[in-house]
Design a protein around this motif. Structure first.
Motif, PDB file in Angstrom:
ATOM      1  N   ALA A 211     -34.421  17.676   9.031  1.00 14.75           N
ATOM      2  CA  ALA A 211     -34.932  19.040   9.139  1.00 14.75           C
ATOM      3  C   ALA A 211     -36.418  19.089   8.794  1.00 14.75           C
ATOM      4  CB  ALA A 211     -34.153  19.974   8.207  1.00 14.75           C
ATOM      5  N   ALA A 212     -36.918  18.067   8.103  1.00 19.87           N
ATOM      6  CA  ALA A 212     -38.313  18.046   7.654  1.00 19.87           C
ATOM      7  C   ALA A 212     -39.130  16.919   8.259  1.00 19.87           C
ATOM      8  CB  ALA A 212     -38.370  17.944   6.127  1.00 19.87           C
TER       9      ALA A 212
ATOM     10  N   ARG B 162     -35.239  25.262   9.287  1.00 16.85           N
ATOM     11  CA  ARG B 162     -36.698  25.150   9.320  1.00 16.85           C
ATOM     12  C   ARG B 162     -37.355  26.410   9.868  1.00 16.85           C
ATOM     13  NH1 ARG B 162     -36.728  21.438  12.478  1.00 16.85           N
ATOM     14  NH2 ARG B 162     -37.523  22.349  14.395  1.00 16.85           N
TER      15      ARG B 162
ATOM     16  N   LEU C 167     -36.070  22.041   2.464  1.00 14.05           N
ATOM     17  CA  LEU C 167     -35.691  21.225   3.609  1.00 14.05           C
ATOM     18  C   LEU C 167     -35.537  19.770   3.192  1.00 14.05           C
ATOM     19  CD1 LEU C 167     -38.235  22.667   6.221  1.00 14.05           C
ATOM     20  CD2 LEU C 167     -35.875  23.408   5.810  1.00 14.05           C
TER      21      LEU C 167
ATOM     22  N   THR D  56     -47.085  21.404  11.508  1.00 13.06           N
ATOM     23  CA  THR D  56     -46.300  20.346  12.140  1.00 13.06           C
ATOM     24  C   THR D  56     -47.223  19.237  12.626  1.00 13.06           C
ATOM     25  OG1 THR D  56     -44.622  21.942  12.847  1.00 13.06           O
ATOM     26  CG2 THR D  56     -44.668  19.819  13.983  1.00 13.06           C
TER      27      THR D  56
ATOM     28  N   MET E 279     -42.095  21.351   2.633  1.00 14.88           N
ATOM     29  CA  MET E 279     -40.646  21.167   2.644  1.00 14.88           C
ATOM     30  C   MET E 279     -39.932  22.198   1.769  1.00 14.88           C
ATOM     31  SD  MET E 279     -40.459  16.988   2.627  1.00 14.88           S
ATOM     32  CE  MET E 279     -38.697  16.929   2.309  1.00 14.88           C
TER      33      MET E 279
ATOM     34  N   ARG F  24     -46.014  27.153   8.458  1.00 13.55           N
ATOM     35  CA  ARG F  24     -45.573  25.798   8.796  1.00 13.55           C
ATOM     36  C   ARG F  24     -46.695  25.020   9.458  1.00 13.55           C
ATOM     37  NH1 ARG F  24     -40.953  28.234  11.495  1.00 13.55           N
ATOM     38  NH2 ARG F  24     -41.772  27.398  13.444  1.00 13.55           N
TER      39      ARG F  24
END
Length: 421
Positions: free
Chosen positions: A310-311, A187, A306, A197, A299, A195
């Protein structure tokens, strides 16, 4: 009985798909690609014994069961797994059963531990699958941006790793798939600026217990109690898997066996059967599991994809973590097969969006089940009444029960690939 050492095979220098992580996602993806004639290599940082013994999920959705069967990895599951047609909800000392087949058109779930699924996939892989290397710790990834972009391309996607017996090595790939979990390196190969999150941390944890005790119930019991949540699950006809809501940061040593059994009996009590008790036995393992919801988007970044933890991570209340990983790699395998057969990247380009639609539905279901069944330290009596009202609606409304059953048994993954051989 010791695990036999695999026959040494040379480490390839290039492969079409490099897979980081030999959990369920990585192993199943390797099997699906191998069956489609796409070469791949799996790198796992731990040894075989470790990945085959770590305790994880135990509920397989209908679609997961179907995928394992079609991949030739379902023989022992069908022989030893426990098909379940429902779950029991206990709340306010009442009990109500959710019947899956009648609410979903025949769908059900299978109780089969992730450890056993991993053993099956590892054995299959080592017998006739793509190369699988244990003790191969990945140090870094580079070149995963779109190699067709001549303005930024610097070479093929590359995995740098260190094998315990063979030392440092590199593996170039057409694509790299990160199936290496929340703490893995894949990641972080996505630039931080790209990214996004999303996360929620819950103010409680689960004390998970594995006991050599026959389950005193036919199906899983989910219990809402003023003392906290409890779940009575199983791994086999002789082994129980049990969970108690505990404060975050709890030390398992604070919970001797007698306290665990007494608390489970208290939280699972029901007026429908006042004398009901769990079958007690030796507790062979116990650990505390923090509760968290977490998703990273996208992803996919260039030639890096991913999958699984991991995702995304879900609280275990909805039994979705393992099944989401399976759904990811089914979608991904379909996309890679299309690329291999036709040269089209249409499905690969849509991979992240396709998976995230299902991921967010599973996140919502897991969140809703968690919020519904747990006693939040910050809850007022008003919020507890809301929980009981919703549980009562599920017990008396076919529509509400069907919504739970459809999500629990699993939403559709994807139509079969027209490109499979």
């Amino acid at each position: 009985m010791p695990i036999p050492a695999p026959i040494p095979v040379p480490v390839p220098v290039h492969t079409t798909v490099g897979i980081i992580g030999a959990g369920p996602a990585g192993l199943l993806l390797a099997r699906l690609l191998h069956d489609a004639g796409i070469d791949c290599v799996v790198l796992e940082s731990r040894d075989r014994a470790y990945i085959e013994q770590r305790q994880r999920a135990g509920i397989l959705e209908q679609s997961t069961v179907d995928v394992l069967r079609s991949a030739g990895a379902g023989e022992r599951m069908d022989r030893e797994g426990l098909p379940h047609d429902g779950i029991e909800l206990r709340y306010d000392r009442r009990s109500h059963r959710i019947d899956f087949p009648s609410l979903t058109g025949g769908r059900r779930v299978m109780v089969y531990a992730q450890t056993e699924m991993v053993k099956d996939l590892v054995a299959q892989q080592l017998a006739d699958g793509a190369p699988l290397f244990f003790d191969a710790e990945v140090a870094g990834i580079e070149g995963v941006h779109d190699v067709n972009d001549t303005a930024t391309a610097t070479g093929a996607p590359t995995i740098h790793f260190h094998h315990r017996d063979r030392g440092p090595a590199t593996l170039t790939c057409d694509y790299i798939v990160g199936c290496d979990g929340f703490h893995g390196v894949a990641r972080n190969a996505v630039p931080a600026g790209l990214r996004r999150t999303y996360e929620r941390t819950y103010p409680y944890s689960w004390l998970g217990v594995l006991a050599q005790a026959p389950p005193a119930y036919d199906e899983l019991i989910y219990a809402h109690s003023s003392r906290g949540f409890a779940l009575a699950s199983m791994r086999s006809p002789t082994v129980s898997r049990l969970y108690l809501q505990v404060p975050g940061g709890t030390d398992p040593a604070e919970w001797p066996d007698a306290r665990i059994w007494d608390e489970l009996d208290a939280r699972l009590a029901t007026d429908a059967d006042p004398g009901w008790k769990l079958e007690r036995g030796p507790v062979v393992a116990k650990s505390v599991l923090p509760m968290r919801s977490w998703v990273v988007e996208p992803m996919r970044y260039g030639r890096l994809l991913l999958a699984g933890d991991a995702a995304h991570i879900v609280p275990p209340t909805g039994a979705k973590g393992l099944n989401l990983a399976v759904a990811d790699v089914v979608v991904l395998a379909r996309a890679l097969v299309q690329r291999h057969v036709t040269g089209s990247t249409e499905l690969l380009d849509a991979y992240s969006e396709t998976c995230l639609r299902r991921v967010w539905r599973a996140e919502h279901f897991s969140y809703a089940m968690t919020e519904l069944l747990h006693t939040d330290p910050a809850h007022s009596a008003f919020e507890t009444k809301l929980q009981l009202s919703q549980l009562d609606r599920i017990a008396h409304s076919r529509h509400a029960a069907a919504e739970l059953a459809e999500n629990y048994t699993g939403l559709p993954i994807a139509p079969p690939s027209p490109y499979a051989s």
